[in-house]
Design an enzyme around this catalytic site. Sequence first.
Site, PDB file in Angstrom:
ATOM      1  N   ARG A  18       0.831  -1.216   0.000  1.00  0.00           N
ATOM      2  CA  ARG A  18       0.000   0.000   0.000  1.00  0.00           C
ATOM      3  C   ARG A  18       0.857   1.253   0.000  1.00  0.00           C
ATOM      4  O   ARG A  18       0.597   2.188  -0.768  1.00  0.00           O
ATOM      5  CB  ARG A  18      -0.950   0.010   1.193  1.00  0.00           C
ATOM      6  CG  ARG A  18      -2.074  -1.004   1.074  1.00  0.00           C
ATOM      7  CD  ARG A  18      -2.970  -0.974   2.275  1.00  0.00           C
ATOM      8  NE  ARG A  18      -2.185  -1.246   3.483  1.00  0.00           N
ATOM      9  CZ  ARG A  18      -2.529  -0.898   4.708  1.00  0.00           C
ATOM     10  NH1 ARG A  18      -3.641  -0.230   4.928  1.00  0.00           N
ATOM     11  NH2 ARG A  18      -1.773  -1.203   5.731  1.00  0.00           N
ATOM     12  N   ASN A  36      -6.168  -2.615   1.944  1.00  0.00           N
ATOM     13  CA  ASN A  36      -6.159  -4.064   2.063  1.00  0.00           C
ATOM     14  C   ASN A  36      -7.592  -4.567   2.147  1.00  0.00           C
ATOM     15  O   ASN A  36      -8.454  -3.915   2.737  1.00  0.00           O
ATOM     16  CB  ASN A  36      -5.422  -4.507   3.336  1.00  0.00           C
ATOM     17  CG  ASN A  36      -3.923  -4.359   3.223  1.00  0.00           C
ATOM     18  OD1 ASN A  36      -3.368  -4.296   2.136  1.00  0.00           O
ATOM     19  ND2 ASN A  36      -3.260  -4.298   4.357  1.00  0.00           N
TER      20      ASN A  36
END
Length: 89
Positions: A18, A36
Amino acid sequence: MLTRHVLVTGMVQGVGYRAWTRQAALQRNLVGWVRNLADGRVEAVLQGEDENVLDMLDAMRQGPAMARVEAIQSRDEEALATNYFEVAG
């Protein structure tokens, strides 16, 4: 202007995917978000100039050094009303 919804499958959680996505997106002047999912995938929405979004999709197939990307799915998405890129949830 291109907006894509992306799902990334593989070993992509707990490996900095990320944060890497946010940095890579900012380098390409993209806006959107990345997060996520509970099933182990990473989900993102990318928006920007067509060539920059397509370049980002190519980069996401590799990801950061510790990631092991198995597959990427992407589809057109409605335009976002934002001017930043965030790591969500």
